[in-house]
Design a protein around this motif. Structure first.
Motif, PDB file in Angstrom:
ATOM      1  N   VAL A 151       0.634  -8.240  27.928  1.00  0.00           N
ATOM      2  CA  VAL A 151       1.214  -7.741  29.174  1.00  0.00           C
ATOM      3  C   VAL A 151       1.282  -8.918  30.124  1.00  0.00           C
ATOM      4  O   VAL A 151       0.254  -9.528  30.421  1.00  0.00           O
ATOM      5  CB  VAL A 151       0.301  -6.670  29.819  1.00  0.00           C
ATOM      6  N   PRO A 174       7.351  -1.924  38.431  1.00  0.00           N
ATOM      7  CA  PRO A 174       6.093  -2.486  38.956  1.00  0.00           C
ATOM      8  C   PRO A 174       4.969  -1.473  39.123  1.00  0.00           C
ATOM      9  O   PRO A 174       3.804  -1.851  39.200  1.00  0.00           O
ATOM     10  CB  PRO A 174       6.492  -3.064  40.319  1.00  0.00           C
ATOM     11  N   GLY A 213       6.291  -6.375  30.261  1.00  0.00           N
ATOM     12  CA  GLY A 213       6.288  -7.145  31.502  1.00  0.00           C
ATOM     13  C   GLY A 213       7.275  -6.593  32.484  1.00  0.00           C
ATOM     14  O   GLY A 213       8.016  -5.652  32.198  1.00  0.00           O
ATOM     15  N   GLU A 253      -3.409 -20.629  33.422  1.00  0.00           N
ATOM     16  CA  GLU A 253      -3.707 -19.290  33.921  1.00  0.00           C
ATOM     17  C   GLU A 253      -4.734 -19.382  35.027  1.00  0.00           C
ATOM     18  O   GLU A 253      -5.854 -19.856  34.802  1.00  0.00           O
ATOM     19  CB  GLU A 253      -4.250 -18.429  32.768  1.00  0.00           C
ATOM     20  N   ARG A 260       4.017 -10.994  33.347  1.00  0.00           N
ATOM     21  CA  ARG A 260       5.318 -11.351  33.875  1.00  0.00           C
ATOM     22  C   ARG A 260       6.005 -12.260  32.862  1.00  0.00           C
ATOM     23  O   ARG A 260       5.341 -12.980  32.122  1.00  0.00           O
ATOM     24  CB  ARG A 260       5.154 -12.127  35.196  1.00  0.00           C
ATOM     25  N   HIS A 289       1.489   1.492  36.120  1.00  0.00           N
ATOM     26  CA  HIS A 289       0.083   1.166  35.854  1.00  0.00           C
ATOM     27  C   HIS A 289      -0.511   1.996  34.719  1.00  0.00           C
ATOM     28  O   HIS A 289      -1.217   1.486  33.863  1.00  0.00           O
ATOM     29  CB  HIS A 289      -0.738   1.356  37.128  1.00  0.00           C
ATOM     30  N   LYS A 329       2.947 -18.069  30.688  1.00  0.00           N
ATOM     31  CA  LYS A 329       2.303 -16.990  29.919  1.00  0.00           C
ATOM     32  C   LYS A 329       2.637 -17.106  28.429  1.00  0.00           C
ATOM     33  O   LYS A 329       2.149 -16.350  27.615  1.00  0.00           O
ATOM     34  CB  LYS A 329       2.759 -15.619  30.429  1.00  0.00           C
ATOM     35  N   ILE A 380       0.751   0.822  31.361  1.00  0.00           N
ATOM     36  CA  ILE A 380       0.076  -0.404  30.898  1.00  0.00           C
ATOM     37  C   ILE A 380      -1.337  -0.073  30.439  1.00  0.00           C
ATOM     38  O   ILE A 380      -1.802  -0.554  29.395  1.00  0.00           O
ATOM     39  CB  ILE A 380       0.091  -1.469  32.013  1.00  0.00           C
ATOM     40  N   GLY A 393       2.016  -8.674  39.934  1.00  0.00           N
ATOM     41  CA  GLY A 393       1.131  -9.842  39.951  1.00  0.00           C
ATOM     42  C   GLY A 393      -0.279  -9.482  40.376  1.00  0.00           C
ATOM     43  O   GLY A 393      -0.547  -8.400  40.928  1.00  0.00           O
ATOM     44  N   LEU A 444      -5.805 -11.489  35.011  1.00  0.00           N
ATOM     45  CA  LEU A 444      -6.351 -10.128  35.158  1.00  0.00           C
ATOM     46  C   LEU A 444      -6.067  -9.281  33.927  1.00  0.00           C
ATOM     47  O   LEU A 444      -6.830  -8.373  33.602  1.00  0.00           O
ATOM     48  CB  LEU A 444      -5.725  -9.446  36.378  1.00  0.00           C
ATOM     49  N   THR A 445      -4.976  -9.595  33.245  1.00  0.00           N
ATOM     50  CA  THR A 445      -4.652  -8.809  32.052  1.00  0.00           C
ATOM     51  C   THR A 445      -5.750  -8.965  30.994  1.00  0.00           C
ATOM     52  O   THR A 445      -5.994  -8.049  30.218  1.00  0.00           O
ATOM     53  CB  THR A 445      -3.312  -9.269  31.465  1.00  0.00           C
ATOM     54  N   LYS A 469      -4.588   1.617  36.611  1.00  0.00           N
ATOM     55  CA  LYS A 469      -4.482   0.620  35.543  1.00  0.00           C
ATOM     56  C   LYS A 469      -5.704   0.636  34.640  1.00  0.00           C
ATOM     57  O   LYS A 469      -5.618   0.250  33.479  1.00  0.00           O
ATOM     58  CB  LYS A 469      -4.301  -0.752  36.213  1.00  0.00           C
TER      59      LYS A 469
HETATM   60  N1  UDP Z   1       1.268  -6.394  35.529  1.00  0.00           N
HETATM   61  C1  UDP Z   1       1.956  -5.217  35.726  1.00  0.00           C
HETATM   62  N2  UDP Z   1       3.181  -5.097  35.194  1.00  0.00           N
HETATM   63  C2  UDP Z   1       3.756  -6.085  34.474  1.00  0.00           C
HETATM   64  C3  UDP Z   1       3.052  -7.290  34.277  1.00  0.00           C
HETATM   65  C4  UDP Z   1       1.794  -7.419  34.814  1.00  0.00           C
HETATM   66  O1  UDP Z   1       1.456  -4.285  36.367  1.00  0.00           O
HETATM   67  O2  UDP Z   1       4.879  -5.908  34.017  1.00  0.00           O
HETATM   68  C5  UDP Z   1      -0.063  -6.512  36.112  1.00  0.00           C
HETATM   69  C6  UDP Z   1      -1.145  -6.783  35.100  1.00  0.00           C
HETATM   70  O3  UDP Z   1      -1.592  -5.586  34.517  1.00  0.00           O
HETATM   71  C7  UDP Z   1      -2.174  -7.484  35.976  1.00  0.00           C
HETATM   72  C8  UDP Z   1      -1.327  -8.259  36.962  1.00  0.00           C
HETATM   73  O4  UDP Z   1      -0.058  -7.591  37.005  1.00  0.00           O
HETATM   74  O5  UDP Z   1      -2.938  -6.545  36.672  1.00  0.00           O
HETATM   75  C9  UDP Z   1      -1.096  -9.688  36.512  1.00  0.00           C
HETATM   76  O6  UDP Z   1      -2.203 -10.444  36.859  1.00  0.00           O
HETATM   77  P1  UDP Z   1      -2.564 -11.760  36.072  1.00  0.00           P
HETATM   78  O7  UDP Z   1      -3.724 -12.375  36.764  1.00  0.00           O
HETATM   79  O8  UDP Z   1      -2.762 -11.443  34.618  1.00  0.00           O
HETATM   80  O9  UDP Z   1      -1.262 -12.666  36.182  1.00  0.00           O
HETATM   81  P2  UDP Z   1      -0.334 -13.132  37.410  1.00  0.00           P
HETATM   82  O10 UDP Z   1       0.910 -12.301  37.286  1.00  0.00           O
HETATM   83  O11 UDP Z   1      -1.072 -12.910  38.691  1.00  0.00           O
HETATM   84  O12 UDP Z   1      -0.066 -14.574  37.086  1.00  0.00           O
END
Ligand code: UDP
Length: 423
Positions: free
Chosen positions: A226, A291, A258, A314, A228, A294, A233, A297, A42, A318-319, A198
């Motif tokens: 990319v 997790p 994800g 959203e 969760r 990085h 999403k 991704i 996250g 960050l993606t 990343k």
């Molecule tokens: N991310 C990751 N692995 C995953 C999914 C997401 O490392 O399987 C990272 C993604 O690259 C980003 C962050 O987690 O840096 C997700 O931030 P975002 O603000 O897009 O969404 P959030 O998960 O906070 O709702």
């Protein structure tokens, strides 16, 4: 200048770093604590990972604490997340009791550190009640909301507001997310770290390795989302858009990458739905990544032709920033923080439906030059607005403004400032 700050000067410019040092000088020696509920997975964890060492480097004694919860606690906080993002949800009493009890238990462990800090940043709803258990606090407490709280479900917000309103200030990512609260509210959008695994530049062979590792054809178009596995999403909407695109661009490939954040209990269910929807579609690759993947991704984002973030809600996304920083055109949901980043027809496209996404995907796949142009603009837009150095500057400004209150003048000149801070 330290090696760390030097490295950021290379990307963001020396002036930016000098400015940070000026802002930090009067705050040197202060104790700052950040608290959230997960160290990995996250956006919040992603930001704290580098914000904390950078604040330390600037002479501010900064720590990052993580509260620990139970399954019931995370079910409750996931409900808060959904409720703040507008879902009508009734949270059972046992969950709310567990929420408060877990915070009480964590306060036993963290109380001394938090009560002793000059500034405590509490990220999101999970640790929000900690303040009510830290009666001897001497510092200022700030609630940092990373969620799209533009239209929260009333009863969810009413419950959470009882904790939040006791804070000295709160921070939201967008002006639209601000709430009726009696304390000052600051608007600070998140950011990415250009030097993290990343986001750093990768050698070509590492980018190319994802084609072999994940059985993707390097000679056919690649689309990526990319995130969760979370309904907000809209991974199912992405698959729907892809199925439309396939009718016109049969060679297209889609990666949905994800993993689960440790504080997200709904992920497994959404993943099942995604996998079911991808049955019989050999060009849809659903990747469940650990997790700490990085660099993987990073390589996926760099290897893609178009990056999607078709969120329905959203907080920021960050993606989106990550992909833009890599010069990729992003097609994002027309919502929340994506609106701040994706300027329609300029740094990407915003869409409301799978059909809209499919239309933009087809357009971009057929216009290579436009893809490049949009990608270049996107990268510079991130450099100007969404790097961690800007984020840090705004945190420092906020700390200074709360610390010095209504002083007529805060002296920030590096040569003239005393280390204790001169007002
Ligand atoms: N991310 C990751 N692995 C995953 C999914 C997401 O490392 O399987 C990272 C993604 O690259 C980003 C962050 O987690 O840096 C997700 O931030 P975002 O603000 O897009 O969404 P959030 O998960 O906070 O709702």
């Amino acid at each position: 200048m330290s090696n760390l700050l030097e490295a950021y000067a290379q990307v963001a410019g020396l002036d930016v770093i000098t400015h940070l040092r000026q802002l930090a000088k009067p705050l040197a020696g202060m104790k700052v604590a950040h608290v959230n509920s997960t160290r990995v997975g996250g956006g919040v964890a992603e930001i704290l990972e580098k914000l904390v060492p950078l604040m330390q480097e600037l002479g501010i004694e900064t720590t990052w604490e993580v509260i620990e919860g139970s399954d019931l606690f995370y079910q409750c906080t996931k409900n808060f997340h959904n409720g703040l993002q507008g879902k009508h949800i009734s949270i059972p009493d046992p969950q709310l009791k567990e929420y408060e009890e877990i915070n009480r238990q964590n306060s036993e462990i963290l109380r001394h550190k938090l009560e002793d800090a000059d500034f405590v940043f509490i990220h999101d709803p999970q640790p929000a009640p900690l303040l009510s258990y830290c009666g001897e606090r001497r510092g200022k407490w700030i609630w940092r909301c990373h969620i799209d709280a533009s239209h929260p479900y009333r009863s969810t917000w009413k419950y959470l507001r009882q904790f939040v309103s006791a804070y000295d200030a709160s921070i939201f990512s967008l002006a639209e997310f601000a709430q009726t609260l009696s304390h000052p509210q600051y608007i600070i959008p998140p950011s990415i770290d250009p030097l993290s695994e990343k986001n750093i530049e990768l050698p070509d062979h590492e980018v190319a390795s994802i084609f072999t590792n994940f059985h993707i054809d390097p000679d056919r178009p690649l689309l990526l989302q990319v995130s969760r596995f979370d309904r907000f999403k809209d991974p199912l909407g992405v698959i729907q858009a892809f199925k439309i695109v396939k009718k016109y661009v049969p060679g297209a490939q889609l990666v949905l990458a994800g993993g689960g954040a440790t504080d997200d209990p709904e992920g497994a269910q959404v993943l099942d739905e995604v996998q079911e929807s991808a049955v019989g579609e050999p060009d849809i690759h659903v990747l469940l990544l650990p997790p700490d993947a990085h660099r993987t991704i990073n390589a996926l984002q760099r290897a893609s032709d178009i990056v999607l973030q078709k969120s329905i809600k959203e907080g920021f996304g960050l993606t989106v920033t990550e992909a833009m920083w890599k010069g990729k055109p992003v097609i994002g949901g027309d919502t929340g923080g994506i609106r701040l980043q994706v300027i329609n027809f300029n740094t990407g496209f915003r869409v409301n439906t799978p059909e809209g996404a499919a239309l933009r995907i087809r357009y971009l796949l057929h216009h290579t030059q436009k893809r490049k142009e949009i990608g270049l603009k996107a990268k510079e837009f991130v450099r100007d607005n969404f790097l961690i150095t800007r984020h840090l500057r705004e945190y420092l400004t906020l700390i200074a403004s709360l610390h010095f209150g209504c002083a007529d003048r805060i002296e920030l000149n590096l040569d003239k400032c005393s280390s204790s801070g001169q007002v």
